[in-house]
Design a protein around this motif. Structure first.
Motif, PDB file in Angstrom:
ATOM      1  N   ARG A 154       0.843  -1.194   0.000  1.00 45.95           N
ATOM      2  CA  ARG A 154       0.000   0.000   0.000  1.00 45.95           C
ATOM      3  C   ARG A 154       0.878   1.243   0.000  1.00 45.95           C
ATOM      4  O   ARG A 154       2.038   1.214   0.412  1.00 45.95           O
ATOM      5  CB  ARG A 154      -0.929   0.029   1.214  1.00 45.95           C
ATOM      6  CG  ARG A 154      -1.956  -1.082   1.248  1.00 45.95           C
ATOM      7  CD  ARG A 154      -3.039  -0.851   0.218  1.00 45.95           C
ATOM      8  NE  ARG A 154      -3.938   0.232   0.606  1.00 45.95           N
ATOM      9  CZ  ARG A 154      -4.833   0.779  -0.212  1.00 45.95           C
ATOM     10  NH1 ARG A 154      -4.925   0.358  -1.473  1.00 45.95           N
ATOM     11  NH2 ARG A 154      -5.625   1.738   0.199  1.00 45.95           N
ATOM     12  N   SER A 155       0.308   2.354  -0.461  1.00 45.39           N
ATOM     13  CA  SER A 155       0.973   3.650  -0.445  1.00 45.39           C
ATOM     14  C   SER A 155       0.038   4.661   0.198  1.00 45.39           C
ATOM     15  O   SER A 155      -1.193   4.498   0.164  1.00 45.39           O
ATOM     16  CB  SER A 155       1.346   4.082  -1.869  1.00 45.39           C
ATOM     17  OG  SER A 155       1.773   5.432  -1.885  1.00 45.39           O
ATOM     18  N   ASN A 156       0.623   5.710   0.813  1.00 39.84           N
ATOM     19  CA  ASN A 156      -0.243   6.743   1.389  1.00 39.84           C
ATOM     20  C   ASN A 156      -0.941   7.567   0.311  1.00 39.84           C
ATOM     21  O   ASN A 156      -1.839   8.348   0.616  1.00 39.84           O
ATOM     22  CB  ASN A 156       0.543   7.652   2.323  1.00 39.84           C
ATOM     23  CG  ASN A 156       1.611   8.468   1.599  1.00 39.84           C
ATOM     24  OD1 ASN A 156       2.174   8.034   0.600  1.00 39.84           O
ATOM     25  ND2 ASN A 156       1.904   9.650   2.117  1.00 39.84           N
ATOM     26  N   LEU A 157      -0.546   7.377  -0.957  1.00 35.84           N
ATOM     27  CA  LEU A 157      -1.290   7.971  -2.070  1.00 35.84           C
ATOM     28  C   LEU A 157      -2.401   7.000  -2.454  1.00 35.84           C
ATOM     29  O   LEU A 157      -2.363   6.340  -3.499  1.00 35.84           O
ATOM     30  CB  LEU A 157      -0.355   8.249  -3.247  1.00 35.84           C
ATOM     31  CG  LEU A 157       0.896   9.083  -2.940  1.00 35.84           C
ATOM     32  CD1 LEU A 157       1.721   9.290  -4.196  1.00 35.84           C
ATOM     33  CD2 LEU A 157       0.514  10.412  -2.313  1.00 35.84           C
ATOM     34  N   VAL A 158      -3.385   6.895  -1.588  1.00 35.48           N
ATOM     35  CA  VAL A 158      -4.442   5.894  -1.726  1.00 35.48           C
ATOM     36  C   VAL A 158      -5.441   6.327  -2.800  1.00 35.48           C
ATOM     37  O   VAL A 158      -5.278   7.367  -3.451  1.00 35.48           O
ATOM     38  CB  VAL A 158      -5.161   5.694  -0.369  1.00 35.48           C
ATOM     39  CG1 VAL A 158      -4.212   5.112   0.659  1.00 35.48           C
ATOM     40  CG2 VAL A 158      -5.739   7.018   0.132  1.00 35.48           C
ATOM     41  N   GLU A 159      -6.482   5.503  -2.943  1.00 38.84           N
ATOM     42  CA  GLU A 159      -7.518   5.788  -3.929  1.00 38.84           C
ATOM     43  C   GLU A 159      -8.095   7.193  -3.691  1.00 38.84           C
ATOM     44  O   GLU A 159      -8.460   7.553  -2.567  1.00 38.84           O
ATOM     45  CB  GLU A 159      -8.640   4.750  -3.843  1.00 38.84           C
ATOM     46  CG  GLU A 159      -8.216   3.342  -4.216  1.00 38.84           C
ATOM     47  CD  GLU A 159      -7.490   2.609  -3.103  1.00 38.84           C
ATOM     48  OE1 GLU A 159      -7.034   1.467  -3.330  1.00 38.84           O
ATOM     49  OE2 GLU A 159      -7.372   3.181  -1.995  1.00 38.84           O
ATOM     50  N   GLY A 160      -8.165   7.959  -4.753  1.00 46.09           N
ATOM     51  CA  GLY A 160      -8.693   9.323  -4.658  1.00 46.09           C
ATOM     52  C   GLY A 160      -7.616  10.384  -4.492  1.00 46.09           C
ATOM     53  O   GLY A 160      -7.870  11.576  -4.714  1.00 46.09           O
ATOM     54  N   VAL A 161      -6.408   9.985  -4.077  1.00 42.46           N
ATOM     55  CA  VAL A 161      -5.306  10.942  -3.933  1.00 42.46           C
ATOM     56  C   VAL A 161      -4.491  10.893  -5.220  1.00 42.46           C
ATOM     57  O   VAL A 161      -3.510  10.158  -5.334  1.00 42.46           O
ATOM     58  CB  VAL A 161      -4.441  10.602  -2.694  1.00 42.46           C
ATOM     59  CG1 VAL A 161      -3.321  11.619  -2.529  1.00 42.46           C
ATOM     60  CG2 VAL A 161      -5.301  10.560  -1.448  1.00 42.46           C
ATOM     61  N   ASP A 162      -4.914  11.667  -6.206  1.00 44.61           N
ATOM     62  CA  ASP A 162      -4.222  11.692  -7.490  1.00 44.61           C
ATOM     63  C   ASP A 162      -3.492  13.015  -7.670  1.00 44.61           C
ATOM     64  O   ASP A 162      -3.421  13.848  -6.760  1.00 44.61           O
ATOM     65  CB  ASP A 162      -5.208  11.450  -8.633  1.00 44.61           C
ATOM     66  CG  ASP A 162      -6.401  12.400  -8.567  1.00 44.61           C
ATOM     67  OD1 ASP A 162      -6.317  13.422  -7.851  1.00 44.61           O
ATOM     68  OD2 ASP A 162      -7.416  12.110  -9.223  1.00 44.61           O
ATOM     69  N   THR A 163      -2.944  13.235  -8.849  1.00 44.66           N
ATOM     70  CA  THR A 163      -2.127  14.424  -9.105  1.00 44.66           C
ATOM     71  C   THR A 163      -2.925  15.703  -8.935  1.00 44.66           C
ATOM     72  O   THR A 163      -2.457  16.677  -8.318  1.00 44.66           O
ATOM     73  CB  THR A 163      -1.541  14.360 -10.527  1.00 44.66           C
ATOM     74  OG1 THR A 163      -0.788  13.155 -10.676  1.00 44.66           O
ATOM     75  CG2 THR A 163      -0.637  15.554 -10.777  1.00 44.66           C
ATOM     76  N   SER A 164      -4.137  15.739  -9.443  1.00 47.55           N
ATOM     77  CA  SER A 164      -4.953  16.949  -9.343  1.00 47.55           C
ATOM     78  C   SER A 164      -5.328  17.241  -7.887  1.00 47.55           C
ATOM     79  O   SER A 164      -5.385  18.409  -7.480  1.00 47.55           O
ATOM     80  CB  SER A 164      -6.221  16.799 -10.197  1.00 47.55           C
ATOM     81  OG  SER A 164      -6.986  15.677  -9.757  1.00 47.55           O
ATOM     82  N   TYR A 165      -5.560  16.194  -7.103  1.00 48.97           N
ATOM     83  CA  TYR A 165      -5.911  16.397  -5.697  1.00 48.97           C
ATOM     84  C   TYR A 165      -4.710  16.932  -4.917  1.00 48.97           C
ATOM     85  O   TYR A 165      -4.833  17.835  -4.083  1.00 48.97           O
ATOM     86  CB  TYR A 165      -6.400  15.080  -5.092  1.00 48.97           C
ATOM     87  CG  TYR A 165      -6.727  15.163  -3.619  1.00 48.97           C
ATOM     88  CD1 TYR A 165      -7.898  15.767  -3.184  1.00 48.97           C
ATOM     89  CD2 TYR A 165      -5.856  14.628  -2.669  1.00 48.97           C
ATOM     90  CE1 TYR A 165      -8.192  15.849  -1.831  1.00 48.97           C
ATOM     91  CE2 TYR A 165      -6.151  14.700  -1.321  1.00 48.97           C
ATOM     92  CZ  TYR A 165      -7.314  15.308  -0.900  1.00 48.97           C
ATOM     93  OH  TYR A 165      -7.605  15.393   0.437  1.00 48.97           O
TER      94      TYR A 165
END
Length: 390
Positions: free
Chosen positions: A194-205
């Motif tokens: 897993r990464s702390n850049l989870v679902e929904g945490v994308d570049t635009s966010y």
């Protein structure tokens, strides 16, 4: 002999032994037994299975952390303006999980190797005899400088004067710097990464978000002023002489549900800083270190010395993952069944040693034999023999 062995083997394989039980009708003992059994049952269900998750196996993660700072600071001292960027105020600059952000400093410019007097108040002297070489941390020449009444030393001159720490801190603007944390974890036992850049945490966010414990708990970008505040310090106090703050990334996951629910939580802890806020120890307050920038001027090697006061950030990854496993489940059930035997032991002690009718209960529970008494089968055999003789 053969028949005896056959009978013994037959008894061993085809017979079952069970302990004899005595049913005791006693209200007090019965209530004690049921209370103990209910307590054991509550412990097994409430503590072992629900709270401690005794039906699951556990694993800790292998972790990697990458950090990146952003922000620009500005200072003006003695008419000299400076702009400080990431390359100037972050140590080290490789993006490790432990780093220092400079918030204050004392600068000594134009130092060159030579002989010069010590600072007033340090190593005072009235004659050369007071300046014997090797007595102090700097190498003394053995001469006493009359103009300052201090000993002459061989050092980088002029010597640093760090008695007066700038107040307010020169880089108090550090509270507006931002910190980006990228963290990846792998649970080897369960084969989950897993990464702390989870679902929904994308570049635009990421471009627009800023961490907030309620409004944006998954945003990996943090404002330094907010980190300091949530750790229990105030930016004005810790920025002056430095300190340390721990950032804990907590991965507590239950893989009995979908993996997407495994998300990090961030916590901030003040480790040491201003003594009036958290520290009890008044000595060696804050956090500081020195570094120098060397250069050549007119063929002479010189340096600019900085005593840096800063906030040390230590990013600590804390992890624990759980998933159902039949082995710990059976182990927990077996240990719970064994604990039920405590009720029997306690009730036997009450019956045999505390109740008024304890002798009666002892006679009912234990069957005593006398080794000198002739066995009934032997008596019958001898009777039959006597009758036959008649």
């Amino acid at each position: 002999m053969k028949s005896q062995i056959t009978n013994a083997l037959s008894d061993f394989f085809f017979e079952y032994e069970t302990p004899r039980q005595v049913l005791v009708r006693n209200r007090r003992v019965g209530v004690v037994c049921r209370i103990i059994q209910l307590g054991v049952l509550a412990y097994i269900i409430g503590w072992v299975f629900i709270y401690e998750k005794g039906y699951q196996s556990t694993d800790t993660a292998v972790s990697s952390v990458y950090t990146k700072m952003k922000g620009v600071g500005y200072t003006s001292m003695n008419g000299t303006e400076r702009v400080w960027d990431v390359a100037d105020y972050v140590f080290p600059s490789q993006g490790s999980s432990s780093f220092v952000v400079m918030t204050n400093y004392i600068i000594t410019e134009g130092q060159a190797m030579g002989k010069c007097p010590e600072l007033p108040g340090k190593h005072n002297c009235s004659s050369d005899a007071d300046c014997e070489g090797g007595r102090y941390r700097r190498e003394m020449t053995g001469a006493c400088v009359n103009s300052t009444k201090t000993c002459e030393v061989l050092a980088w001159c002029p010597v640093e004067n760090d008695h007066n720490i700038p107040d307010p801190p020169l880089l108090i603007s550090a509270e507006n710097y931002t910190l980006f944390i990228k963290n990846s974890v792998t649970f080897p036992l369960f084969g989950v990464t897993r990464s702390n850049l989870v679902e929904g945490v994308d570049t635009s966010y990421i471009r627009t978000c800023l961490y907030h414990p309620k409004d944006a708990p998954l945003c990996p970008i943090f404002r330094l002023g907010d980190i300091v505040q949530q750790s229990g310090f105030s930016i004005e106090n810790i920025a002056k002489e430095g300190g340390a703050i721990g950032i804990v990334v907590d991965w507590t996951c239950n893989f009995d549900v979908d993996v997407k629910h495994c998300k990090p939580k961030y916590n901030f802890h003040g480790l040491y800083g201003h003594p009036d806020e958290k520290d009890k120890v008044k000595a060696s307050v804050g956090y500081n270190f020195r570094y120098a920038k060397h250069y050549i001027e007119n063929g002479i090697q010189k340096r600019t010395l900085l005593k840096v006061f800063g906030i040390r950030f230590d990013i600590i990854v804390q992890s624990l993952a759980r998933k159902f496993d039949i082995i710990p489940t059976l182990t927990a059930i077996g240990s719970g069944v064994g604990i039920f035997g405590v009720a029997t032991v306690v009730c036997d002690l009450v019956l045999l040693y505390l109740l008024p009718k304890r002798e009666f209960y002892k006679n009912m529970k234990f069957k005593h034999t006398d080794s000198h008494t002739q066995e009934p089968d032997s008596e019958a055999c001898s009777t039959e023999t006597g009758e036959s003789k008649k």
